[in-house]
Design an enzyme around this catalytic site. Structure first.
Site, PDB file in Angstrom:
ATOM      1  N   GLU A  86       0.933  -1.255   0.061  1.00  0.00           N
ATOM      2  CA  GLU A  86       0.010  -0.047  -0.075  1.00  0.00           C
ATOM      3  C   GLU A  86       0.769   1.313  -0.098  1.00  0.00           C
ATOM      4  O   GLU A  86       1.986   1.285   0.583  1.00  0.00           O
ATOM      5  CB  GLU A  86      -0.805   0.154   1.273  1.00  0.00           C
ATOM      6  CG  GLU A  86      -1.899  -1.198   1.290  1.00  0.00           C
ATOM      7  CD  GLU A  86      -2.465  -1.257   2.903  1.00  0.00           C
ATOM      8  OE1 GLU A  86      -3.502  -1.694   2.792  1.00  0.00           O
ATOM      9  OE2 GLU A  86      -1.730  -1.232   3.463  1.00  0.00           O
ATOM     10  N   LYS A 114       3.748   6.850   3.120  1.00  0.00           N
ATOM     11  CA  LYS A 114       4.527   5.597   3.480  1.00  0.00           C
ATOM     12  C   LYS A 114       4.248   4.448   2.406  1.00  0.00           C
ATOM     13  O   LYS A 114       3.087   4.374   1.760  1.00  0.00           O
ATOM     14  CB  LYS A 114       3.853   5.410   4.829  1.00  0.00           C
ATOM     15  CG  LYS A 114       4.384   3.900   5.517  1.00  0.00           C
ATOM     16  CD  LYS A 114       3.965   3.858   6.925  1.00  0.00           C
ATOM     17  CE  LYS A 114       2.670   2.925   7.134  1.00  0.00           C
ATOM     18  NZ  LYS A 114       2.445   2.795   8.477  1.00  0.00           N
ATOM     19  N   ALA A 167       4.745  -9.075  16.084  1.00  0.00           N
ATOM     20  CA  ALA A 167       5.611  -7.905  16.255  1.00  0.00           C
ATOM     21  C   ALA A 167       5.270  -6.689  16.896  1.00  0.00           C
ATOM     22  O   ALA A 167       5.841  -5.784  17.374  1.00  0.00           O
ATOM     23  CB  ALA A 167       6.180  -7.586  14.653  1.00  0.00           C
ATOM     24  N   ASP A 201      -7.273  -5.071   8.756  1.00  0.00           N
ATOM     25  CA  ASP A 201      -7.041  -3.757   8.132  1.00  0.00           C
ATOM     26  C   ASP A 201      -6.880  -3.872   6.487  1.00  0.00           C
ATOM     27  O   ASP A 201      -6.148  -3.020   6.009  1.00  0.00           O
ATOM     28  CB  ASP A 201      -5.761  -3.088   8.744  1.00  0.00           C
ATOM     29  CG  ASP A 201      -4.501  -4.157   8.473  1.00  0.00           C
ATOM     30  OD1 ASP A 201      -4.602  -5.195   8.097  1.00  0.00           O
ATOM     31  OD2 ASP A 201      -3.635  -3.754   8.820  1.00  0.00           O
TER      32      ASP A 201
HETATM   33  P1  NAD Z   1       3.001 -10.600  13.090  1.00  0.00           P
HETATM   34  O1  NAD Z   1       2.554 -11.489  12.269  1.00  0.00           O
HETATM   35  O2  NAD Z   1       4.120 -10.191  13.597  1.00  0.00           O
HETATM   36  O3  NAD Z   1       1.685 -11.169  14.444  1.00  0.00           O
HETATM   37  C1  NAD Z   1       0.749 -11.796  14.314  1.00  0.00           C
HETATM   38  C2  NAD Z   1       0.461 -12.656  15.409  1.00  0.00           C
HETATM   39  O4  NAD Z   1      -1.156 -12.984  15.484  1.00  0.00           O
HETATM   40  C3  NAD Z   1       1.268 -13.817  15.222  1.00  0.00           C
HETATM   41  O5  NAD Z   1       2.175 -14.171  16.519  1.00  0.00           O
HETATM   42  C4  NAD Z   1       0.178 -15.115  15.192  1.00  0.00           C
HETATM   43  O6  NAD Z   1       0.560 -16.053  15.916  1.00  0.00           O
HETATM   44  C5  NAD Z   1      -1.243 -14.664  15.874  1.00  0.00           C
HETATM   45  N1  NAD Z   1      -2.483 -14.813  15.273  1.00  0.00           N
HETATM   46  C6  NAD Z   1      -2.806 -15.367  14.146  1.00  0.00           C
HETATM   47  N2  NAD Z   1      -4.050 -15.614  14.194  1.00  0.00           N
HETATM   48  C7  NAD Z   1      -4.430 -15.669  15.606  1.00  0.00           C
HETATM   49  C8  NAD Z   1      -5.580 -15.827  16.157  1.00  0.00           C
HETATM   50  N3  NAD Z   1      -6.632 -16.491  15.580  1.00  0.00           N
HETATM   51  N4  NAD Z   1      -5.833 -15.624  17.712  1.00  0.00           N
HETATM   52  C9  NAD Z   1      -4.729 -15.249  18.075  1.00  0.00           C
HETATM   53  N5  NAD Z   1      -3.408 -14.967  17.699  1.00  0.00           N
HETATM   54  C10 NAD Z   1      -3.349 -15.152  16.275  1.00  0.00           C
HETATM   55  O7  NAD Z   1       2.030  -9.426  12.804  1.00  0.00           O
HETATM   56  P2  NAD Z   1       2.242  -8.024  13.212  1.00  0.00           P
HETATM   57  O8  NAD Z   1       3.127  -6.926  12.488  1.00  0.00           O
HETATM   58  O9  NAD Z   1       2.062  -7.962  14.807  1.00  0.00           O
HETATM   59  O10 NAD Z   1       0.703  -7.185  12.945  1.00  0.00           O
HETATM   60  C11 NAD Z   1      -0.303  -7.594  13.344  1.00  0.00           C
HETATM   61  C12 NAD Z   1      -1.361  -7.422  12.612  1.00  0.00           C
HETATM   62  O11 NAD Z   1      -1.911  -5.974  12.802  1.00  0.00           O
HETATM   63  C13 NAD Z   1      -1.434  -7.410  10.975  1.00  0.00           C
HETATM   64  O12 NAD Z   1      -2.736  -7.946  10.402  1.00  0.00           O
HETATM   65  C14 NAD Z   1      -1.126  -6.183  10.485  1.00  0.00           C
HETATM   66  O13 NAD Z   1      -1.745  -5.729   9.421  1.00  0.00           O
HETATM   67  C15 NAD Z   1      -1.903  -5.108  11.373  1.00  0.00           C
HETATM   68  N6  NAD Z   1      -1.539  -3.551  11.615  1.00  0.00           N
HETATM   69  C16 NAD Z   1      -2.262  -2.858  11.713  1.00  0.00           C
HETATM   70  C17 NAD Z   1      -1.895  -1.490  11.793  1.00  0.00           C
HETATM   71  C18 NAD Z   1      -3.134  -0.527  11.979  1.00  0.00           C
HETATM   72  O14 NAD Z   1      -2.708   0.576  11.817  1.00  0.00           O
HETATM   73  N7  NAD Z   1      -4.398  -0.668  12.185  1.00  0.00           N
HETATM   74  C19 NAD Z   1      -0.692  -1.182  11.858  1.00  0.00           C
HETATM   75  C20 NAD Z   1       0.301  -2.325  11.806  1.00  0.00           C
HETATM   76  C21 NAD Z   1      -0.147  -3.603  11.723  1.00  0.00           C
END
Ligand code: NAD
Length: 337
Positions: free
Chosen positions: A56, A69, A139, A228
């Site tokens: 994006e 970004k 993360a 998202d």
């Molecule tokens: P990541 O892959 O590092 O971590 C995601 C975690 O979710 C993993 O540890 C995974 O095991 C866990 N997970 C997956 N399905 C699950 C479930 N059903 N129940 C419990 N845990 C589950 O990803 P990240 O960098 O931490 O990002 C997480 C999410 O946040 C992503 O979907 C990303 O797109 C979103 N995000 C949103 C924003 C925002 O502004 N809204 C910003 C950054 C990231």
């Protein structure tokens, strides 16, 4: 010349300020820009989808500065031991187009997402919140916990992730914060039971229903961050249907947020209206409220502004010649003669 901030510069900036002060000050920068909402040119982000994820571009501009970004979301990257979310971005002069800053934004996105979450909660969550459930311990998760601990004084966190190693990693990463108590739960239902705030920050490219109606009371604040993208949500539609829902930028959230599962007539409130006092925040501080966060360009603009401020304050960053500066601007060919 353009200031270049790579990962090592960003680490230095965060070490200089301390992560908690970084989140606190960044929250202030985002709040200031949300107060100036009317002065920004706004649009939905431009998303290129593939079977495994999305890439994006998120642009916005004030009268003075332009920012964008680049960010991706590839949940299956984790299978190859790679990051799900990575980002970089730039800040330029609106009047001339000259780039002022080119910066890493992967670390900064985690910080800005946490800052935005806690900014929304500051206005929308009930007073005296004590416990937060954090579903998804990847993360982004430590940053969310530090933000809610630092700015809302929450000390008790209940963790759940389908991958127990993620929760253990989170716990290990935060051991130095002795006021933060972390409890790893065996299920989502156990983690959310009795929690004042529920943060969902999972990654899976599907319409998941991680939080189901029978798991929660009608008196909880949900900080829904992981859903998202079109076809990627976390909260059961029946919960959204009976909640008061706050979004960042409605035209984008209708496509990407939890409300993508709702009819167009479903009413939502944009966060800037609450921050500016156009809508009374007290109406949201009781009952069932959802902050349906997808991330909006102004938050990244604020982050770039803050990085530039820190870079100038601490003299950290490299000056690079990103654009040519020919003696005669019409004689670009002189560079390759
Ligand atoms: P990541 O892959 O590092 O971590 C995601 C975690 O979710 C993993 O540890 C995974 O095991 C866990 N997970 C997956 N399905 C699950 C479930 N059903 N129940 C419990 N845990 C589950 O990803 P990240 O960098 O931490 O990002 C997480 C999410 O946040 C992503 O979907 C990303 O797109 C979103 N995000 C949103 C924003 C925002 O502004 N809204 C910003 C950054 C990231």
């Amino acid at each position: 010349m353009t200031t270049f901030i790579d990962i090592s510069h960003m680490q230095q900036l965060i070490r200089k300020t301390g992560v908690q002060q970084f989140i606190t000050e960044l929250t202030g920068f985002i709040e200031d820009d949300y107060r100036n909402w009317a002065h920004f040119q706004k649009c939905r982000r431009v998303a290129n989808h593939s079977a495994l994820g999305v890439i994006e571009l998120m642009p916005t501009a004030s009268e003075i500065l332009y920012g964008f970004k680049y960010v991706n979301g590839h949940p299956s990257n984790a299978d190859k031991n790679n990051l799900t979310v990575m980002a970089f971005g730039a800040l330029a002069e609106t009047d001339t187009g000259y780039p002022l800053l080119l910066s890493e934004l992967t670390l900064a996105t985690a910080l800005r997402t946490a800052a935005t979450s806690v900014l929304a909660a500051k206005y929308l969550a009930p007073h005296h919140v004590r416990t937060m459930a954090v579903i998804g311990n990847g993360a982004q998760s430590e940053f969310q916990i530090l933000a809610f601990h630092t700015l809302l004084g929450i000390n008790h966190f209940r963790l759940y992730d389908i991958d127990p190693r993620a929760s253990e990693k989170l716990k290990n990463n935060l051991t130095e914060y002795q006021a933060i108590h972390l409890h790893i739960s065996d299920s989502v239902a156990e983690a959310v039971q009795g929690a004042d705030i529920i943060t969902t920050i999972t990654a899976d490219k599907k319409n998941a229903t991680i939080i189901k109606p029978e798991m929660i009371s009608d008196n909880v604040y949900i900080n829904a961050v992981g859903g998202d993208c079109p076809g990627k949500t976390e909260i059961h539609p029946d919960i959204i249907n009976r909640a008061r829902v706050v979004v960042e930028y409605e035209p984008q959230s209708r496509i990407e947020g939890e409300i993508q599962n709702m009819p167009a007539s479903f009413a939502v409130t944009e966060l800037w209206k609450i921050i500016n006092g156009n809508v009374n925040n007290r109406d949201f501080q009781h009952g069932l409220t959802v902050f349906d966060s997808v991330g909006f360009a102004i938050e990244d603009f604020s982050t770039l502004r803050y990085i530039r401020h820190l870079s100038e304050k601490y003299r950290i960053g490299e000056k690079i010649e990103l654009v040519p500066q020919p003696a005669d601007p019409r004689d670009l060919f002189s560079y390759i003669k």
